[in-house]
Design a protein around this motif. Structure first.
Motif, PDB file in Angstrom:
ATOM      1  N   GLY A 167      39.793 114.465  26.624  1.00  0.00           N
ATOM      2  CA  GLY A 167      39.561 114.817  28.011  1.00  0.00           C
ATOM      3  C   GLY A 167      38.221 115.501  28.204  1.00  0.00           C
ATOM      4  N   PRO A 168      37.877 115.840  29.443  1.00  0.00           N
ATOM      5  CA  PRO A 168      36.559 116.421  29.737  1.00  0.00           C
ATOM      6  C   PRO A 168      36.376 117.803  29.113  1.00  0.00           C
ATOM      7  CG  PRO A 168      37.981 116.542  31.662  1.00  0.00           C
ATOM      8  CD  PRO A 168      38.714 115.707  30.651  1.00  0.00           C
ATOM      9  N   GLN A 169      35.128 118.085  28.757  1.00  0.00           N
ATOM     10  CA  GLN A 169      34.760 119.385  28.193  1.00  0.00           C
ATOM     11  C   GLN A 169      33.698 119.981  29.113  1.00  0.00           C
ATOM     12  OE1 GLN A 169      36.453 120.255  25.207  1.00  0.00           O
ATOM     13  NE2 GLN A 169      37.546 118.360  25.680  1.00  0.00           N
ATOM     14  N   ASP A 170      34.131 120.597  30.183  1.00  0.00           N
ATOM     15  CA  ASP A 170      33.238 120.936  31.289  1.00  0.00           C
ATOM     16  C   ASP A 170      32.214 122.017  30.958  1.00  0.00           C
ATOM     17  OD1 ASP A 170      34.533 119.098  32.888  1.00  0.00           O
ATOM     18  OD2 ASP A 170      35.972 120.561  33.650  1.00  0.00           O
ATOM     19  N   ASP A 171      32.507 122.882  30.026  1.00  0.00           N
ATOM     20  CA  ASP A 171      31.628 124.022  29.792  1.00  0.00           C
ATOM     21  C   ASP A 171      30.385 123.681  28.976  1.00  0.00           C
ATOM     22  OD1 ASP A 171      33.329 125.669  31.186  1.00  0.00           O
ATOM     23  OD2 ASP A 171      34.464 126.260  29.409  1.00  0.00           O
ATOM     24  N   VAL A 172      30.392 122.537  28.311  1.00  0.00           N
ATOM     25  CA  VAL A 172      29.308 122.174  27.398  1.00  0.00           C
ATOM     26  C   VAL A 172      28.442 121.100  28.041  1.00  0.00           C
ATOM     27  CG1 VAL A 172      28.712 121.306  25.108  1.00  0.00           C
ATOM     28  CG2 VAL A 172      30.740 122.747  25.406  1.00  0.00           C
TER      29      VAL A 172
ATOM     30  N   ALA B 211      20.670 110.046  20.579  1.00  0.00           N
ATOM     31  CA  ALA B 211      21.644 111.077  20.246  1.00  0.00           C
ATOM     32  C   ALA B 211      21.987 111.873  21.489  1.00  0.00           C
ATOM     33  CB  ALA B 211      21.095 111.998  19.154  1.00  0.00           C
ATOM     34  N   GLY B 212      23.057 112.656  21.383  1.00  0.00           N
ATOM     35  CA  GLY B 212      23.427 113.606  22.429  1.00  0.00           C
ATOM     36  C   GLY B 212      23.229 115.018  21.920  1.00  0.00           C
ATOM     37  N   TYR B 213      22.696 115.881  22.783  1.00  0.00           N
ATOM     38  CA  TYR B 213      22.363 117.252  22.391  1.00  0.00           C
ATOM     39  C   TYR B 213      23.198 118.202  23.241  1.00  0.00           C
ATOM     40  CZ  TYR B 213      18.580 114.692  20.289  1.00  0.00           C
ATOM     41  OH  TYR B 213      17.874 113.777  19.551  1.00  0.00           O
ATOM     42  N   ALA B 214      24.127 118.884  22.594  1.00  0.00           N
ATOM     43  CA  ALA B 214      25.072 119.750  23.286  1.00  0.00           C
ATOM     44  C   ALA B 214      24.598 121.195  23.228  1.00  0.00           C
ATOM     45  CB  ALA B 214      26.451 119.644  22.643  1.00  0.00           C
ATOM     46  N   VAL B 215      24.720 121.896  24.369  1.00  0.00           N
ATOM     47  CA  VAL B 215      24.365 123.314  24.413  1.00  0.00           C
ATOM     48  C   VAL B 215      25.410 124.050  25.241  1.00  0.00           C
ATOM     49  CG1 VAL B 215      22.829 123.018  26.407  1.00  0.00           C
ATOM     50  CG2 VAL B 215      22.533 124.980  24.882  1.00  0.00           C
ATOM     51  N   LEU B 216      25.791 125.240  24.767  1.00  0.00           N
ATOM     52  CA  LEU B 216      26.803 126.046  25.438  1.00  0.00           C
ATOM     53  C   LEU B 216      26.266 127.461  25.627  1.00  0.00           C
ATOM     54  CD1 LEU B 216      29.661 126.573  26.520  1.00  0.00           C
ATOM     55  CD2 LEU B 216      30.402 126.944  24.141  1.00  0.00           C
ATOM     56  N   ASP B 217      26.134 127.867  26.875  1.00  0.00           N
ATOM     57  CA  ASP B 217      25.744 129.237  27.236  1.00  0.00           C
ATOM     58  C   ASP B 217      24.420 129.684  26.623  1.00  0.00           C
ATOM     59  OD1 ASP B 217      28.103 129.388  28.653  1.00  0.00           O
ATOM     60  OD2 ASP B 217      29.189 130.465  27.077  1.00  0.00           O
ATOM     61  N   GLY B 218      23.569 128.734  26.220  1.00  0.00           N
ATOM     62  CA  GLY B 218      22.281 129.084  25.661  1.00  0.00           C
ATOM     63  C   GLY B 218      22.341 129.748  24.307  1.00  0.00           C
TER      64      GLY B 218
ATOM     65  N   LEU C  81      32.671 129.460  19.975  1.00  0.00           N
ATOM     66  CA  LEU C  81      31.703 128.601  20.655  1.00  0.00           C
ATOM     67  C   LEU C  81      31.390 127.341  19.847  1.00  0.00           C
ATOM     68  CD1 LEU C  81      29.266 131.303  22.065  1.00  0.00           C
ATOM     69  CD2 LEU C  81      31.313 130.317  23.108  1.00  0.00           C
ATOM     70  N   ALA C  82      31.286 127.477  18.532  1.00  0.00           N
ATOM     71  CA  ALA C  82      31.030 126.293  17.703  1.00  0.00           C
ATOM     72  C   ALA C  82      32.159 125.281  17.846  1.00  0.00           C
ATOM     73  CB  ALA C  82      30.857 126.699  16.243  1.00  0.00           C
ATOM     74  N   ARG C  83      33.374 125.779  17.935  1.00  0.00           N
ATOM     75  CA  ARG C  83      34.524 124.877  18.115  1.00  0.00           C
ATOM     76  C   ARG C  83      34.424 124.136  19.443  1.00  0.00           C
ATOM     77  NH1 ARG C  83      39.060 125.213  15.407  1.00  0.00           N
ATOM     78  NH2 ARG C  83      38.536 127.352  14.770  1.00  0.00           N
TER      79      ARG C  83
ATOM     80  N   ARG D 262      34.088 120.113  19.779  1.00  0.00           N
ATOM     81  CA  ARG D 262      35.064 119.358  20.556  1.00  0.00           C
ATOM     82  C   ARG D 262      34.371 118.536  21.637  1.00  0.00           C
ATOM     83  NH1 ARG D 262      38.620 123.315  21.248  1.00  0.00           N
ATOM     84  NH2 ARG D 262      37.706 124.026  23.221  1.00  0.00           N
ATOM     85  N   ALA D 263      33.343 119.121  22.266  1.00  0.00           N
ATOM     86  CA  ALA D 263      32.621 118.396  23.310  1.00  0.00           C
ATOM     87  C   ALA D 263      31.865 117.202  22.738  1.00  0.00           C
ATOM     88  CB  ALA D 263      31.660 119.339  24.029  1.00  0.00           C
TER      89      ALA D 263
END
Length: 239
Positions: free
Chosen positions: A107-112, A150-157, A186-188, A192-193
């Motif tokens: 499902g969606p991972q909205d925060d990332v 590639a895709g580059y994921a970032v969470l909260d900087g 956060l790594a998890r 997941r995202a």
């Protein structure tokens, strides 16, 4: 997942800007940025006696001002090469595990946020954790990171990761969390995202490589369903 050649997947997902064939062995270099991109992938028997092939490798890296290094896995290394290198003064460095997992739709991972190019924020986080070197080294690292789609994921900087779609496989790379933001899950979330994003790209399996000694990262990946699927180590010539 048995029979998967992770050597080829890893080499394609982390492409050295410069590569040349030496008697069937793949010599890679990237101005010394990461061992993976500055080592020989000796797939199969060389086109010359092993000692002579090693001497050619040593000469080539010597001209580049780099130590001779080999990436060796049980899946691809020629028989006896590990022992020959040990006898020539090459040390074992960074035993590394390949781990693999099945993907499903979480499902969606909205925060990332995931983008197709690394933002400055993404680069700042990753380089502050894993970077080694000056601005020229960072520029070379960016060439490696962006060498394939590639895709580059970032969470909260503060947490990042990179996902590389490779057919049915998603390669997970460059996972990093700033020290002050660790132990918050956060790594998890980033992992997941990336796995969800990979599923959207058509991938149905994921793999990653992790240094064997990194117990914390291994525990994270195992909790996400990754299991040991092979591995490799480096042999680096003593200076």
């Amino acid at each position: 997942m048995a029979g998967t050649n992770f050597d080829d997947l890893v080499a394609a997902a982390w492409p050295a800007p410069y590569s040349q064939d030496i008697g069937g062995w793949r010599l890679r270099h990237a101005a010394g940025v990461t061992k993976r991109a500055n080592s020989v992938l000796p797939v199969g028997a060389p086109g010359a006696p092993i000692d002579r092939a090693i001497e050619r490798v040593e000469g080539a890296y010597g001209e580049l001002g780099l130590p001779a290094a080999f990436q060796l896995s049980a899946a691809s290394r020629p028989e006896g090469l590990d022992e020959v290198l040990a006898g020539r003064g090459y040390d074992v460095v960074d035993p590394t595990l390949a781990m693999a997992a099945e993907l499903d739709d979480p499902g969606p991972q909205d925060d990332v946020m995931i983008t197709t190019r690394p933002s400055q924020e993404w680069k700042d986080v990753w380089w502050s954790v894993d970077g080694r070197g000056d601005d020229a080294a960072l520029a070379m690292a960016e060439r490696i990171l962006t060498g394939v789609p590639a895709g580059y994921a970032v969470l909260d900087g503060v947490a990042v990761g990179r996902g590389v779609p490779q057919g049915e496989w998603l390669g997970v790379y460059a996972m990093a969390v700033l020290p002050e933001a660790r132990r918050r899950g956060l790594a998890r979330q980033v992992l997941r995202a990336l796995m969800a994003w990979g599923y959207e790209q058509g991938c149905r399996k994921a793999y990653l490589v992790v240094v064997e000694a990194n117990a914390a990262a291994r525990a994270l990946y195992e909790s996400a369903g990754f299991r040991n699927a092979g591995g490799y180590h480096y042999r680096v010539r003593r200076q």
